[in-house]
Enzyme design. Structure first.
Site, PDB file in Angstrom:
ATOM      1  N   HIS A   1       0.840  -1.208   0.000  1.00  9.98           N
ATOM      2  CA  HIS A   1       0.000   0.000   0.000  1.00  9.98           C
ATOM      3  C   HIS A   1       0.876   1.260   0.000  1.00  9.98           C
ATOM      4  O   HIS A   1       0.673   2.161  -0.829  1.00  9.98           O
ATOM      5  CB  HIS A   1      -0.909  -0.012   1.230  1.00  9.98           C
ATOM      6  CG  HIS A   1      -1.795   1.191   1.349  1.00  9.98           C
ATOM      7  ND1 HIS A   1      -3.110   1.202   0.934  1.00  9.98           N
ATOM      8  CD2 HIS A   1      -1.563   2.438   1.812  1.00  9.98           C
ATOM      9  CE1 HIS A   1      -3.640   2.392   1.136  1.00  9.98           C
ATOM     10  NE2 HIS A   1      -2.711   3.169   1.685  1.00  9.98           N
ATOM     11  N   GLU A   2       1.821   1.316   0.932  1.00 10.19           N
ATOM     12  CA  GLU A   2       2.671   2.512   1.016  1.00 10.19           C
ATOM     13  C   GLU A   2       3.546   2.655  -0.224  1.00 10.19           C
ATOM     14  O   GLU A   2       3.825   3.764  -0.672  1.00 10.19           O
ATOM     15  CB  GLU A   2       3.520   2.464   2.285  1.00 10.19           C
ATOM     16  CG  GLU A   2       2.724   2.499   3.579  1.00 10.19           C
ATOM     17  CD  GLU A   2       1.789   3.692   3.689  1.00 10.19           C
ATOM     18  OE1 GLU A   2       2.116   4.768   3.146  1.00 10.19           O
ATOM     19  OE2 GLU A   2       0.717   3.557   4.310  1.00 10.19           O
TER      20      GLU A   2
ATOM     21  N   HIS B   1       1.795   4.582  -2.924  1.00  6.95           N
ATOM     22  CA  HIS B   1       1.979   6.036  -2.839  1.00  6.95           C
ATOM     23  C   HIS B   1       3.338   6.430  -3.410  1.00  6.95           C
ATOM     24  O   HIS B   1       3.454   7.421  -4.143  1.00  6.95           O
ATOM     25  CB  HIS B   1       1.901   6.491  -1.375  1.00  6.95           C
ATOM     26  CG  HIS B   1       0.525   6.485  -0.793  1.00  6.95           C
ATOM     27  ND1 HIS B   1      -0.524   7.151  -1.370  1.00  6.95           N
ATOM     28  CD2 HIS B   1       0.029   5.899   0.320  1.00  6.95           C
ATOM     29  CE1 HIS B   1      -1.614   6.977  -0.631  1.00  6.95           C
ATOM     30  NE2 HIS B   1      -1.308   6.220   0.389  1.00  6.95           N
TER      31      HIS B   1
ATOM     32  N   HIS C   1       3.570   6.522  -7.149  1.00 10.81           N
ATOM     33  CA  HIS C   1       2.873   7.708  -7.670  1.00 10.81           C
ATOM     34  C   HIS C   1       3.828   8.902  -7.676  1.00 10.81           C
ATOM     35  O   HIS C   1       3.913   9.645  -8.663  1.00 10.81           O
ATOM     36  CB  HIS C   1       1.651   7.992  -6.803  1.00 10.81           C
ATOM     37  CG  HIS C   1       0.608   8.827  -7.461  1.00 10.81           C
ATOM     38  ND1 HIS C   1      -0.578   9.157  -6.858  1.00 10.81           N
ATOM     39  CD2 HIS C   1       0.559   9.416  -8.676  1.00 10.81           C
ATOM     40  CE1 HIS C   1      -1.307   9.890  -7.672  1.00 10.81           C
ATOM     41  NE2 HIS C   1      -0.630  10.075  -8.781  1.00 10.81           N
TER      42      HIS C   1
END
Length: 657
Positions: A433-434, A437, A440
């Site tokens: 999940h991290e 980020h 991105h």
């Protein structure tokens, strides 16, 4: 940067200095946003065809973002009201910090008789707060309380603990009321009817009405699954009680208990212990992420040496992110282990955003500092890249990835083979999940840092990270790295499938809880906080509002004694945008199915889907309207202009899987 240091640095003096810097910067930004001359010059440029015609789409987007910031800041008001705006904004920051800091129940612990706790693992009870002849005192929040609510067969005991753990002190509720009312005043001062209306004006949702259309559509989609799960729990409760009482129903304090019982039954049916963590050593998971990104996006991680003083803790590792065509495109610092004073919350911080460094800036630095390297001056010696073919220079994104993993104890003997850090499957999901980020921020390619990477609309920022959770559960992705740390045997995927099946049990009820919290967030940031008289008499009361939301939309009533809003810390950060995670979960599920074929036939590890996602979403950061990104990605023109209809359409997709 200041937020990162105050959350992560091991030295308390650094954390305190960063907290003070954060407050100063927050106030300075409010001053900038209320400086009329800045707005006048921007509007003058926008109104001059000779100027505006020379701006590209990204520059126009930046101009519109700045205009919206000004409009939120009461900039067109007289000096006195602008000063009032700054004062109110600073008070919001102070009250928000106080609300988070004071989040604790009215009672820190409560006592139970020994027989009421006989179903709890004795090892868990070792952490109880006190023991006496008649019973044991256990904390009302935290791991022991969570385990107790999932384990205690005695319903009266569960009810007692549930209520105590969700009852906040009156002072905390007063802080929340002051906080919400101050936000409402700021919105009114800026010409908006509510704080949600003000805060949503630059989001994909654009309005509270659109958010509500999404939440109602999602609630309808989720209704059948929730009802089925509640019926299963009710059957279990009736079977357990065995008295045939027709008035028996599932109460708020029953959900965790019966969901845990269902999960335990499913685990016992599998007849196999869970040794998944042996296949997830931290080093192999990081290697697997690099392999995944190489195949999907054409980028890989390379360990890089660390200079003296470069990192804030000896356990921090540096990775350079290398693109197969462009060379180094980002720097990633991995701070993955728990330590005293460090925030336990996993996080992604962009310490330095990506941006293009124009030749004029390089020339200016050369003139002003003729005895120094102009690139060192411009970028404080941090990473840059130069593309000779296009003659463009970029400031590279510098990212800190923060987790809270426990390191294994050191080997007992010098000759023993040290055990690596082994991650649970949940840890793997968190790391993926991290890293969503991070990718991105890594792949965002914009000229201006204000729209770089994750600096996009709040309700679009979680899409890459939630999408990565789908990758974390895919068989072909796991096959890239998940091997037993001792035997090198590959992970049997049926172990993952069993875990996912267990996690999906209760997903409907969990989704309903998130929908209710999102609805509560909307209500708290509506016109209600400044309402003098509410239905039923009296002024604004946050507990009454919570009970009304649960009564109207929930499958279980919230006990009248509780005041769980006193622990709703996300209100501070999200302020009318708590729906965002549900919204991005719905979009991520659709993208996983439409762009990555749900992982079928190895689609999750092929470049085709990754290139499409990179081209339509990741590279734009916040420089392109999120609805246009989605319309291009999903090839659905109905989404291009957004609005309530598009929001409702996303709600119909649901958040299953």
């Amino acid at each position: 940067m200041a937020d990162f240091v105050r959350s992560t640095h091991p030295d308390d003096s650094w954390r305190q200095a960063a907290t003070e810097a954060y407050a100063m910067l927050f106030e300075f930004m409010n001053v900038l946003n209320t400086t009329p001359d800045l707005k006048i010059r921007l509007e003058s440029a926008l109104g001059d065809p000779k100027v505006a015609a020379g701006w590209n789409s990204e520059e126009n987007m930046v101009a519109q973002i700045l205009l919206r910031d000004f409009s939120k800041s009461a900039i067109d008001l007289p000096d006195g009201k602008r000063r009032a705006f700054v004062d109110l904004s600073n008070r919001i920051s102070q009250l928000g910090t106080k609300f988070i800091k004071d989040m604790r129940p009215e009672l820190s612990s409560i006592s139970f008789q020994h027989r009421q706790l006989r179903d709890i693992d004795p090892l868990v009870l070792q952490h109880a707060t006190g023991r006496h002849l008649t019973g044991i005192s256990i904390p009302t929040v935290g791991p022991v309380a969570v385990t107790a609510l999932r384990s205690m067969k005695d319903e009266a005991a569960r009810q007692k603990l549930y209520i105590a753990g969700r009852t906040a002190p009156k002072a905390q509720l007063q802080t929340l009321q002051d906080f919400l009312q101050t936000r409402a005043k700021v919105a009114n001062l800026s010409g908006y009817r509510s704080y949600a209306e003000m805060n949503l004006s630059d989001k994909l949702a654009q309005s509270p009405a659109a958010v509500n259309s999404f939440l109602l559509a999602l609630s309808k989609d989720n209704e059948l699954q929730t009802r089925q799960e509640m019926e299963e729990m009710l059957l279990m409760k009736k079977s357990e009680q065995g008295d045939g009482d027709p008035s028996v129903q599932i109460e708020a304090w029953d959900r965790d208990y019966y969901q845990a019982q269902q999960a335990n039954k499913q685990r016992s049916r599998s007849r196999r212990p869970d040794f998944m963590s042996a296949y997830f050593s931290l080093g192999t998971v990081m290697q697997g992420l690099s392999r995944l990104f190489t195949q999907v996006y054409g980028v890989r991680f390379e360990p890089a040496p660390i200079s003296p003083g470069e990192v804030w803790d000896p356990d921090v590792r540096r990775l350079d992110v290398m693109d197969e065509n462009e060379g180094r495109i980002a720097v990633l610092y991995c701070d993955l282990f728990a330590r005293p004073g460090k925030s336990p919350n996993p996080a992604h911080f962009t310490l330095r955003c990506s941006r293009r460094i124009p030749p004029s800036e390089i020339k200016e630095a050369s003139v002003l500092h003729s005895n120094l390297d102009p690139m060192q001056v411009i970028n404080d010696g941090m990473a840059i890249s130069h593309n000779a073919s296009s003659n463009t220079t970029y400031q590279l994104p510098t990212i800190a990835l923060i987790c809270d993993f426990e390191q294994p104890p050191s080997a007992a003997h010098a000759h023993a083979h040290p055990e690596p850090t082994l991650l649970s499957f949940r840890n793997v999901q968190t790391l993926f999940h991290e890293m969503g980020h991070a990718i991105h921020s890594i792949l965002g390619r914009t000229a201006h840092q204000v729209v770089s990477g994750t600096r996009c609309a709040t309700d679009f920022a979680e899409l890459p990270s939630v999408l990565m959770e789908h990758f974390a559960a895919d068989a072909h992705v796991l096959a890239l790295f998940a091997r037993h740390w001792q035997t090198d045997a590959p992970l049997p995927y049926d172990m993952v499938a069993e875990r996912l099946a267990i996690e999906r049990r209760g997903q409907g009820v969990e989704t309903e809880q998130q929908i209710l919290l999102a609805m509560l967030d909307q209500a708290y940031h509506s016109h209600l906080p400044l309402t003098i008289t509410m239905p039923g008499g009296g002024g604004f009361d946050s507990t009454t509002v919570l009970q009304d939301v649960w009564d109207r939309y929930g499958s279980v009533r919230e006990p009248r004694e509780t005041s769980a809003q006193g622990f709703f810390g996300h209100l501070v950060e999200y302020g009318g945008t708590y729906y965002s995670y549900l919204f991005d979960r719905a979009i991520a599920g659709k993208v996983w199915q439409e762009v990555f074929a749900g992982g079928r036939d190895g689609a999750a590890v092929r470049r085709e889907g990754g290139q499409r996602f990179r081209d339509e979403v990741l590279r734009w950061g916040g420089s392109r309207d999120g609805w246009k990104c989605l319309a291009g990605l999903l090839r659905d023109e109905r989404l291009r202009d957004g609005g309530p209809e598009a929001m409702a359409e996303v709600g119909k997709w649901g958040v299953k899987g």
